[in-house]
Design a protein around this motif. Structure first.
Motif, short mmCIF file in Angstrom:
data_model
loop_
_atom_site.label_atom_id
_atom_site.label_comp_id
_atom_site.label_asym_id
_atom_site.label_seq_id
_atom_site.Cartn_x
_atom_site.Cartn_y
_atom_site.Cartn_z
N THR A 232 34.80 -65.33 53.99
CA THR A 232 36.15 -64.94 54.28
C THR A 232 36.21 -63.55 54.84
O THR A 232 37.04 -63.44 55.63
N SER A 249 35.56 -67.85 49.86
CA SER A 249 36.72 -68.64 49.50
C SER A 249 36.99 -68.90 48.03
O SER A 249 37.63 -69.69 47.61
N ILE A 286 42.26 -72.11 45.45
CA ILE A 286 42.98 -71.57 46.62
C ILE A 286 43.39 -70.11 46.58
O ILE A 286 43.26 -69.34 47.40
N SER A 289 40.63 -67.54 46.53
CA SER A 289 40.07 -67.26 47.77
C SER A 289 40.38 -65.86 48.25
O SER A 289 41.57 -65.18 48.43
N LEU A 338 54.36 -73.20 48.39
CA LEU A 338 53.80 -72.45 49.20
C LEU A 338 52.56 -73.08 49.73
O LEU A 338 51.84 -72.82 50.98
N ASP A 342 51.99 -74.17 53.65
CA ASP A 342 50.91 -73.39 54.13
C ASP A 342 50.77 -72.12 54.09
O ASP A 342 49.71 -71.28 54.35
N CYS A 343 51.73 -71.26 53.49
CA CYS A 343 51.84 -70.05 53.07
C CYS A 343 50.69 -69.61 52.12
O CYS A 343 50.13 -68.49 52.29
N PHE A 345 47.81 -69.96 52.45
CA PHE A 345 46.63 -69.86 52.91
C PHE A 345 46.82 -68.45 53.76
O PHE A 345 45.82 -68.04 54.51
N LYS A 347 46.37 -64.84 55.01
CA LYS A 347 45.25 -63.89 54.91
C LYS A 347 45.73 -62.54 54.70
O LYS A 347 46.14 -61.95 55.76
N PHE A 417 59.67 -66.04 53.82
CA PHE A 417 58.33 -66.18 54.00
C PHE A 417 57.73 -66.23 55.36
O PHE A 417 56.64 -66.36 55.53
N LYS A 420 55.93 -61.75 56.67
CA LYS A 420 54.68 -61.52 56.22
C LYS A 420 54.18 -60.36 56.68
O LYS A 420 53.87 -60.23 58.04
#
Lengths: 449, 266
Positions: A232, A249, A286, A289, A338, A342-343, A345, A347, A417, A420
């Motif tokens: 990552t 991850s 998850i 990660s 979340l 998909d939040c 994920f 980064k 959200f 970000k």
């Protein structure tokens, strides 16, 4: 010192300084900032966006007449670094989004930076031109070629001053070395090499050589169905040119020594915090990660960011982090939603201040958090247009988790959200921070007394 | 709603389409019957329901993530690991068998219910702690999503919904093969779920496409089906033909891109 705001971070009060970017409600996706980085002196601040553009800001000289305006950052250069491409073999688009920018140390008048998208790294030279040669023999001032038969005398062209022009030229293009998406680049302390890391491999490059790179880490399994872990982030040690770390991850960090072998698949050190079995859920992996890894300036510590926390690791202690800071633990009960949107994920990146005493990372609702490692105090601040009066002091923000919401607090359910803060940067020696909020770049400075 | 996975910049969709409120209340009521242990299938029907819902959601996410731009491998791996985890637990529970015998033949989106139980750690579940419901997770969502849901498949109540959306999108393209392949993939995944005998996760994916994760080959394989549909002569790989097929593919993909943008942005 204004009472009531508390004494945080060695009495630092953060003030709004500048904001760059449009105020339009409809954000063009190409304008979304995807990376922010100060250079080694802090004089230059580079941003990359989804449209493949790089914008460099330069700090103006401080003037005695206006001491409050402590060196504002103004646009120095803008250029298109990467263009959208199409991979014909796989019938896929290659995004032009700039994933990372890293500066090289400056040795002469020109500045160099590396910028990368998913597949290609480029070395850009940014130089100033303030003189122009005049008096060519073979062409006139407009550049048109003269008729050679009309030339009867020879003269030496002279350099005359002109308006300052900043030009960016691509000096090297490092392409075709990554099958997967590049997530990190890191300049080595030898200033001769750098590494680029994608999901499964890390390559070592020499700045002068573009048609070859050395593969130093490869975690691709022989059978891709067995793939359960990806790289990552990766970074070179700031002082030891043989040492680098990469995160995965699964929440692990591996430190590798390039002196040990050419292919550093076997780590020299392995950092992992044992899982708390009572905290286990389907989302444990998850949220463990790691989205970013950064060495401290001293080189003694490594900071990692996972979904809910920031951790500081001592390189000499592999079995658990030295410090753990909760960024937004109130999201722990919302992980399902979340995950769904998909939040989970997202980064987030993290940064050290110049003295390694304070660390900063972003959150949602345009909030960002700072943690003082010495006093153990933390603060939540917001990057918003409402707080954008010149030199306005940022008021600490608070998220209320349940029960009675005090005035000025915001409830978890009201967090936005879509706002970000993934990318932030801290000036190498001063209390100046750059915070990217979607398509706007906020610059905050500490209060001048 | 599911298309938003394709354009990750705006990932929100109406949670109400996922959570039928009545059903959620039922879940919470059901919780009060729980003795706080995970042993015994009949003691925690709502946990199983939520777990199934998470599994279904994850599978849909995996299917929808490869479109125009190469999928984010990290995200795919994390989702696949979650699927594997759920499937392992279900196999251990024995609920894998039970759900198969119960199923009506279609995995229904009704079962995509509030999954707040799953968010809790196992310690919290043991304590029987109540977690605030999702109805007010983000009030702003609902304002945003009234627009989205009209375009997307709001209040989907069967797995037909994602398939229909997919088929709408693909129909606008020339290639009928695409639709066939995509539906086939989804069918295979759900069919595998409902098999009598529990399969390993590898089998789950092997029926879809062995080289799912192998980006070197997977997308070439998938896209070659695309090409077959309307790009003639790909077998010969002669350069003029290849150019034609590439440009055809590219224009179709641009069309698809355009359509996806319309569906998501409206």
């Amino acid at each position: 010192m204004i009472p009531g705001f508390g004494n945080l971070m060695q009495d630092v009060l953060w003030c709004f300084s500048q904001v760059k970017g449009t105020i339009d409600i409809g954000v063009t996706e190409a304008d979304i900032i995807s990376t922010v980085e100060f250079n080694h002196t802090g004089e230059l601040l580079a941003t990359g966006d989804k449209g493949g553009r790089v914008v460099i800001f330069q700090r103006e000289q401080e003037s005695k007449q206006q001491p409050q305006r402590r060196g504002e950052y103004n646009v120095y250069s803008t250029f298109q670094s990467h263009e959208p491409e199409f991979d014909y073999l796989k019938s896929l688009e290659i995004e032009e989004k700039i994933n990372k920018i890293r500066w090289l140390p400056q040795h002469n008048a020109a500045c160099f930076l590396l910028s990368t998208n998913d597949k290609t790294v480029k070395l850009w030279k940014v130089s100033e031109r303030d003189k122009r040669p005049e008096g060519y023999n073979l062409k006139d001032e407009d550049g048109r070629l003269r008729d050679p038969s009309m030339i009867t005398t020879l003269r030496v062209p002279v350099l005359r001053p002109m308006d300052l022009m900043v030009e960016a030229t691509p000096r090297r293009v490092f392409a075709n070395a990554h099958t997967y998406h590049i997530n990190s680049i890191s300049v080595n302390s030898d200033y001769e090499t750098y590494m680029s890391a994608d999901d499964l491999r890390i390559n070592l490059w020499n700045f002068e050589i573009t048609n070859q790179s050395f593969n130093i880490v490869d975690i691709k399994p022989a059978n891709m169905e067995e793939l359960t872990e990806v790289i990552t982030a990766a970074e070179f040690h700031p002082h030891h040119c043989n040492t680098f770390v990469y995160s995965s991850s699964k929440g692990t960090i591996r430190l590798c020594d390039m002196r040990a072998s050419a292919l550093c698949d076997r780590h020299a050190k392995f950092f992992e915090e044992p899982e708390d079995p009572s905290n286990r859920s389907f989302f444990s992996e998850i949220i463990s990660s790691i989205s970013d890894v950064k060495f401290s300036h001293s080189g003694r510590y490594v900071m990692t960011r996972d979904y809910l926390t920031v951790k500081v690791w001592d390189l000499n202690m592999e079995n658990r982090p030295m410090e753990t800071y909760q960024v937004h633990d109130y999201l722990r009960s919302k992980l399902c939603s979340l995950y769904e949107n998909d939040c989970i994920f997202d980064k987030f990146e993290c940064v050290w201040n110049g003295s390694d005493s304070v660390i900063m990372t972003g959150s949602y609702n345009n909030f960002f958090r700072m943690f003082d490692r010495n006093t153990k105090r933390d603060v939540t601040l917001e990057a918003s247009r409402e707080n954008s009066k010149p030199r306005a002091i940022l008021k600490p923000r608070k998220v209320c988790v349940g029960g009675k919401r005090r005035k000025d607090e915001i409830s978890v359910d009201s967090l936005d959200f879509s706002k970000k803060i993934l990318h932030t940067a801290w000036h190498p020696s001063e209390n100046i921070i750059a915070v990217a909020a979607t398509n706007n770049l906020y610059i905050f400075q500490d209060k001048v007394n | 709603m599911f298309l938003t996975s394709v354009v990750p910049q705006w990932p929100f969709y109406n949670l109400d389409t996922m959570f039928v409120r009545g059903l959620k209340r039922k879940c919470i009521d059901g919780e009060e019957d729980i003795e706080g242990t995970l042993a015994g299938i009949k003691a925690i029907p709502s946990y199983n329901l939520q777990r199934q819902s998470l599994l279904d959601m994850s599978l849909v996410k995996l299917q929808l993530c490869h479109m125009l731009v190469e999928p984010n491998l990290c995200r795919s791996v994390l989702i696949a690991n979650t699927v594997r985890q759920i499937q392992e637990e279900m196999t251990q529970d024995g609920t894998w068998q039970m759900i198969n015998t119960q199923s009506t033949g279609q995995t229904s989106l009704d079962r995509l219910v509030s999954t707040d139980i799953l968010c809790r750690s196992s310690r919290e579940q043991a304590e029987g702690k109540q977690v605030p419901g999702y109805s007010n997770f983000n009030k702003d969502f609902e304002d945003d999503q009234t627009q989205d849901s009209s375009e997307t498949m709001s209040t989907a109540s069967s797995v037909q919904a994602p398939r229909n959306l997919q088929s709408n999108v693909w129909e606008m393209e020339n290639a009928q093969e695409n639709r066939g392949n995509f539906q086939k993939s989804l069918d295979q995944i759900f069919e595998t779920l409902e098999n009598k005998s529990p399969n390993s996760v590898e089998d789950l994916f092997s029926e879809v496409d062995n080289s799912y994760y192998d980006l070197d080959t997977m997308l070439t394989g998938m896209m070659s089906n695309t090409k077959m549909g309307h790009c003639d002569g790909l077998e010969t790989f002669s350069s003029p033909t290849t150019t034609t097929s590439n440009s055809n593919c590219k224009s179709d993909l641009n069309e698809l891109d355009h359509i996806v943008e319309i569906l998501v942005e409206s």
